[in-house]
Enzyme design. Structure first.
Site, PDB file in Angstrom:
ATOM      1  N   HIS A  62     -12.265   7.815  11.271  1.00 38.98           N
ATOM      2  CA  HIS A  62     -11.188   7.130  11.983  1.00 38.98           C
ATOM      3  C   HIS A  62     -11.790   6.089  12.923  1.00 38.98           C
ATOM      4  O   HIS A  62     -11.378   4.936  12.925  1.00 38.98           O
ATOM      5  CB  HIS A  62     -10.331   8.129  12.764  1.00 38.98           C
ATOM      6  CG  HIS A  62      -9.113   7.504  13.375  1.00 38.98           C
ATOM      7  ND1 HIS A  62      -8.079   8.248  13.889  1.00 38.98           N
ATOM      8  CD2 HIS A  62      -8.758   6.203  13.573  1.00 38.98           C
ATOM      9  CE1 HIS A  62      -7.141   7.429  14.370  1.00 38.98           C
ATOM     10  NE2 HIS A  62      -7.533   6.182  14.188  1.00 38.98           N
ATOM     11  N   GLU A 116     -10.065  -1.222  14.670  1.00 36.94           N
ATOM     12  CA  GLU A 116     -11.078  -0.377  15.294  1.00 36.94           C
ATOM     13  C   GLU A 116     -12.102  -1.199  16.077  1.00 36.94           C
ATOM     14  O   GLU A 116     -12.500  -0.823  17.183  1.00 36.94           O
ATOM     15  CB  GLU A 116     -11.775   0.486  14.238  1.00 36.94           C
ATOM     16  CG  GLU A 116     -10.887   1.554  13.635  1.00 36.94           C
ATOM     17  CD  GLU A 116     -10.320   2.491  14.686  1.00 36.94           C
ATOM     18  OE1 GLU A 116     -11.101   3.016  15.504  1.00 36.94           O
ATOM     19  OE2 GLU A 116      -9.088   2.692  14.699  1.00 36.94           O
ATOM     20  N   HIS A 120     -11.781  -0.873  20.060  1.00 34.32           N
ATOM     21  CA  HIS A 120     -12.830   0.034  20.542  1.00 34.32           C
ATOM     22  C   HIS A 120     -14.226  -0.590  20.520  1.00 34.32           C
ATOM     23  O   HIS A 120     -14.982  -0.474  21.479  1.00 34.32           O
ATOM     24  CB  HIS A 120     -12.834   1.312  19.704  1.00 34.32           C
ATOM     25  CG  HIS A 120     -11.538   2.057  19.740  1.00 34.32           C
ATOM     26  ND1 HIS A 120     -11.100   2.746  20.847  1.00 34.32           N
ATOM     27  CD2 HIS A 120     -10.578   2.217  18.791  1.00 34.32           C
ATOM     28  CE1 HIS A 120      -9.927   3.311  20.590  1.00 34.32           C
ATOM     29  NE2 HIS A 120      -9.582   3.003  19.349  1.00 34.32           N
TER      30      HIS A 120
END
Length: 227
Positions: A62, A116, A120
């Site tokens: 993930h 992502e 992040h």
């Protein structure tokens, strides 16, 4: 040099130093999160296989998420460095295998990877550039073989129910780390094993004991669905 000029230069240096400190590592550890695709798909939202085909029946990445010890996290830290697929072209085979998107409609997973990195990865730029972020995460996946640890303990993705404590113990025995575990709920209301959280030090070099775990939302016994 006049007083005003010296004043301006000193303040410029202070500002630059402060800016560098702000851009420096500003988190305490990483969450490395893997999802079980069978649980993702076995919900009301359903799922779509990526354009590369149905993924293998294994946990999928993930993300790798910078976090603080108090449970909060930074996000979307550098809009000037957006995701660029060409920077990870050599990783494409491994990305499609280990980090696919199961969201509908079917896609090439680029939107997922971009999310992502932008949310992040940009918060870890002091440690990892864009290629390094994805390559490091793929390497972490290879190091922590969660499915093998579960199977060794007789826990298989066959639709059976298993004690949550037994699942935790199996992972601890197999990879020598205590996991955080979150669950989802299928259309019948059954609690399912969904995501496994492991922790990595702030240099993204080594697995560590988690300073804090995500909120656990699992029943004492959870389903491990097929995929």
């Amino acid at each position: 040099m006049g007083f005003f000029t010296r004043f301006v230069l000193i303040n410029l240096v202070i500002f630059q130093c402060f800016s560098l400190l702000c851009f420096a590592q500003d988190f305490d550890f990483f969450y490395f999160v893997q999802s079980w695709p069978g649980s993702y798909c076995d919900t009301g939202r359903s799922c779509c296989h990526p354009q590369s085909g149905k993924p293998s029946a294994d946990f999928k990445i993930h993300g790798l998420w910078p976090n603080y010890n108090d449970g909060t996290y930074p996000s979307n830290c550098d809009s000037s460095n957006p995701f660029d697929r060409t920077k990870i072209s050599d990783l494409m085979g491994s990305m499609q295998k280990n980090w696919p998107s199961l969201a509908c409609p079917s896609s090439d997973s680029t939107k997922f990877w971009a999310h992502e990195w932008n949310k992040h990865g940009t918060c870890a730029e002091s440690v990892l550039d864009q290629h390094g972020y994805f390559e490091t995460t793929l390497n972490l996946k290879n190091q922590a073989n969660i499915l093998q640890a579960l199977r060794t303990a007789g826990i298989n993705p066959d639709g059976s129910y298993y004690s949550l404590n037994k699942i935790k113990s199996a992972i601890e025995q197999g990879i020598k780390l205590s996991p955080g575990i979150t669950c989802n709920v299928d259309e019948s209301g059954n609690s399912q094993l969904y995501e496994i959280y492991l922790c990595v030090d702030s240099s993204a070099s080594n697995f560590i004991d988690c300073p804090i775990f995500p909120d656990e939302n699992c029943a004492s016994s959870v389903e491990f669905p097929e995929f």
